[in-house]
Design a protein around this motif. Structure first.
Motif, short mmCIF file in Angstrom:
data_model
loop_
_atom_site.label_atom_id
_atom_site.label_comp_id
_atom_site.label_asym_id
_atom_site.label_seq_id
_atom_site.Cartn_x
_atom_site.Cartn_y
_atom_site.Cartn_z
N VAL A 87 35.21 14.90 4.15
CA VAL A 87 35.20 14.66 5.60
C VAL A 87 34.66 15.90 6.28
O VAL A 87 35.19 17.00 6.10
N GLU A 88 33.61 15.73 7.06
CA GLU A 88 32.99 16.86 7.75
C GLU A 88 33.38 16.87 9.23
O GLU A 88 33.68 15.85 9.82
N GLY A 89 33.35 18.06 9.80
CA GLY A 89 33.70 18.21 11.21
C GLY A 89 35.13 17.76 11.49
O GLY A 89 35.38 16.99 12.42
N VAL A 90 36.05 18.24 10.67
CA VAL A 90 37.44 17.76 10.73
C VAL A 90 38.14 18.19 12.02
O VAL A 90 38.05 19.34 12.45
N THR A 91 38.81 17.23 12.64
CA THR A 91 39.69 17.47 13.78
C THR A 91 41.02 16.76 13.50
O THR A 91 41.16 16.07 12.50
N GLU A 92 41.99 16.94 14.40
CA GLU A 92 43.28 16.27 14.22
C GLU A 92 43.14 14.75 14.25
O GLU A 92 43.91 14.04 13.62
N ASP A 93 42.14 14.27 14.99
CA ASP A 93 41.93 12.82 15.08
C ASP A 93 41.32 12.25 13.80
O ASP A 93 41.56 11.10 13.45
N LYS A 94 40.51 13.05 13.11
CA LYS A 94 39.85 12.56 11.89
C LYS A 94 40.78 12.53 10.69
O LYS A 94 40.67 11.65 9.84
N LEU A 95 41.67 13.50 10.60
CA LEU A 95 42.63 13.55 9.48
C LEU A 95 44.04 13.76 10.04
O LEU A 95 44.62 14.85 9.92
N PRO A 96 44.63 12.72 10.64
CA PRO A 96 45.99 12.87 11.19
C PRO A 96 47.00 13.11 10.07
O PRO A 96 46.84 12.61 8.96
N LEU A 97 48.00 13.88 10.37
CA LEU A 97 49.04 14.19 9.38
C LEU A 97 49.98 13.00 9.19
O LEU A 97 50.27 12.26 10.13
N GLN A 98 50.45 12.84 7.94
CA GLN A 98 51.44 11.80 7.64
C GLN A 98 52.83 12.25 8.09
O GLN A 98 53.12 13.45 8.14
N ASN A 99 53.68 11.28 8.41
CA ASN A 99 55.07 11.57 8.71
C ASN A 99 55.87 11.68 7.42
O ASN A 99 55.46 11.13 6.39
N PRO A 100 56.99 12.40 7.44
CA PRO A 100 57.85 12.46 6.25
C PRO A 100 58.20 11.06 5.78
O PRO A 100 58.44 10.16 6.59
N ARG A 101 58.21 10.87 4.48
CA ARG A 101 58.42 9.54 3.93
C ARG A 101 59.88 9.11 4.06
O ARG A 101 60.79 9.86 3.77
N GLY A 102 60.05 7.88 4.51
CA GLY A 102 61.39 7.30 4.64
C GLY A 102 61.31 5.81 4.43
O GLY A 102 60.37 5.17 4.89
N LYS A 103 62.26 5.26 3.77
CA LYS A 103 62.22 3.83 3.45
C LYS A 103 62.52 3.00 4.70
O LYS A 103 63.49 3.22 5.39
N GLY A 104 61.62 2.06 4.98
CA GLY A 104 61.86 1.13 6.07
C GLY A 104 61.44 1.60 7.44
O GLY A 104 61.60 0.89 8.42
N GLY A 105 60.88 2.81 7.54
CA GLY A 105 60.42 3.30 8.83
C GLY A 105 61.57 3.69 9.76
O GLY A 105 62.73 3.76 9.35
N VAL A 106 61.24 3.92 11.03
CA VAL A 106 62.25 4.32 12.02
C VAL A 106 62.33 3.27 13.12
O VAL A 106 61.36 2.59 13.43
N ASP A 107 63.52 3.13 13.71
CA ASP A 107 63.75 2.15 14.78
C ASP A 107 62.97 2.48 16.04
O ASP A 107 62.52 1.59 16.75
N ASP A 108 62.88 3.77 16.34
CA ASP A 108 62.23 4.24 17.57
C ASP A 108 61.12 5.20 17.20
O ASP A 108 61.37 6.25 16.59
N MET A 109 59.89 4.85 17.54
CA MET A 109 58.75 5.66 17.10
C MET A 109 58.61 6.99 17.83
O MET A 109 57.78 7.81 17.46
N THR A 110 59.44 7.21 18.86
CA THR A 110 59.45 8.55 19.46
C THR A 110 60.11 9.55 18.51
O THR A 110 60.02 10.76 18.72
N GLN A 111 60.75 9.04 17.45
CA GLN A 111 61.39 9.91 16.45
C GLN A 111 60.40 10.38 15.39
O GLN A 111 60.72 11.23 14.56
#
Length: 257
Positions: A41-65
């Motif tokens: 990936v060239e010209g990398v920015t935060e939008d091109k390679l967004p960071l993953q969230n810590p892994r958790g089973k089933g996701g979170v109820d509120d995405m502001t978390q």
């Protein structure tokens, strides 16, 4: 970004794939995706390679978390919850609903209405009843009118969601006209008006067999005892062109059949 960072990389078929940073050379980054394929990936920015969230089973109820509130993080969280039949997710006070396209009767009914009665928003799992309860609570507590905006693309479930909210409000504000006669209560009349509105305003489209081709503003009025006392329904933006012109295989409004 550092070597070993877990990121998301865009992919044509799947939208986003999980990947791990293998090499960084200025603004050029080499990653290995979850399928074992190396990508540069060239010209990398935060939008091109967004960071993953810590892994958790089933996701979170509120995405502001979520640690990283980015597009792939939101989509992946919704997908994780959907896989567990959790079709509702909060983003603060906003409820996101993903249409399951199959019956989920355990999520609705009086047993669930009793569960959400007098509960604060966020106290229980995300649910459309929680939004309706919050609107009712704010109205009764502050003596001010409340609005619930339901939006989404065709087939997302807007019509069904509005019915569920009306059912809940009829549940908490019912018996506004207690009578032993066969005369129907206000809440029954409101709920039973939906098929009539749908007959004249809904039609079959390419994406939805019962698509609402109009918008409606439903006003439910309560008396001083917080019982339903009346209602008004206003419609707007009726797709009048559908009466005389239809694209195959779509149909005009149901009432014509």
């Amino acid at each position: 970004l550092t070597v070993g960072s877990e990121v998301w990389v865009e992919e044509e078929d799947s939208a986003w794939l999980k990947a791990t940073v293998m090499k960084i050379d200025g603004t050029t980054v080499t990653v290995e995706d979850e399928n074992g394929k190396e990508r540069t990936v060239e010209g990398v920015t935060e939008d091109k390679l967004p960071l993953q969230n810590p892994r958790g089973k089933g996701g979170v109820d509120d995405m502001t978390q979520l640690s990283y509130l980015n597009e792939p993080g939101v989509l992946h969280n919704l997908k994780d919850r959907y896989s567990l039949d959790s079709i509702y997710t909060y983003t603060g006070s906003i409820l996101i609903a993903v249409n399951p396209f199959y019956p989920v009767p355990h999520l609705y009914g009086e047993h669930m209405m009793y569960s959400y009665r007098d509960r604060l928003l966020g106290e229980l799992s995300p649910h459309v009843y929680a939004i309706a309860e919050e609107a009712f609570r704010q109205m009764s507590q502050y003596n001010q009118s409340q609005s619930v905006l339901i939006s989404g693309e065709s087939g997302a479930g807007k019509t069904e969601t509005s019915k569920l909210i009306m059912n809940y409000l009829a549940f908490v504000g019912g018996h506004s006209k207690e009578t032993k006669t066969s005369e129907k209560t206000v809440e029954q009349q409101v709920l039973e008006s939906n098929p009539i509105l749908e007959a004249f305003g809904n039609a079959k489209t390419v994406r939805n067999n019962n698509s609402s081709r109009f918008g409606k503003y439903m006003e439910i009025q309560f008396d001083s005892k917080l019982r339903i006392s009346g209602a008004a329904i206003r419609t707007y933006l009726l797709e009048r062109s559908r009466v005389v012109f239809i694209n195959d295989p779509e149909r005009t409004f149901h009432s014509f059949y």
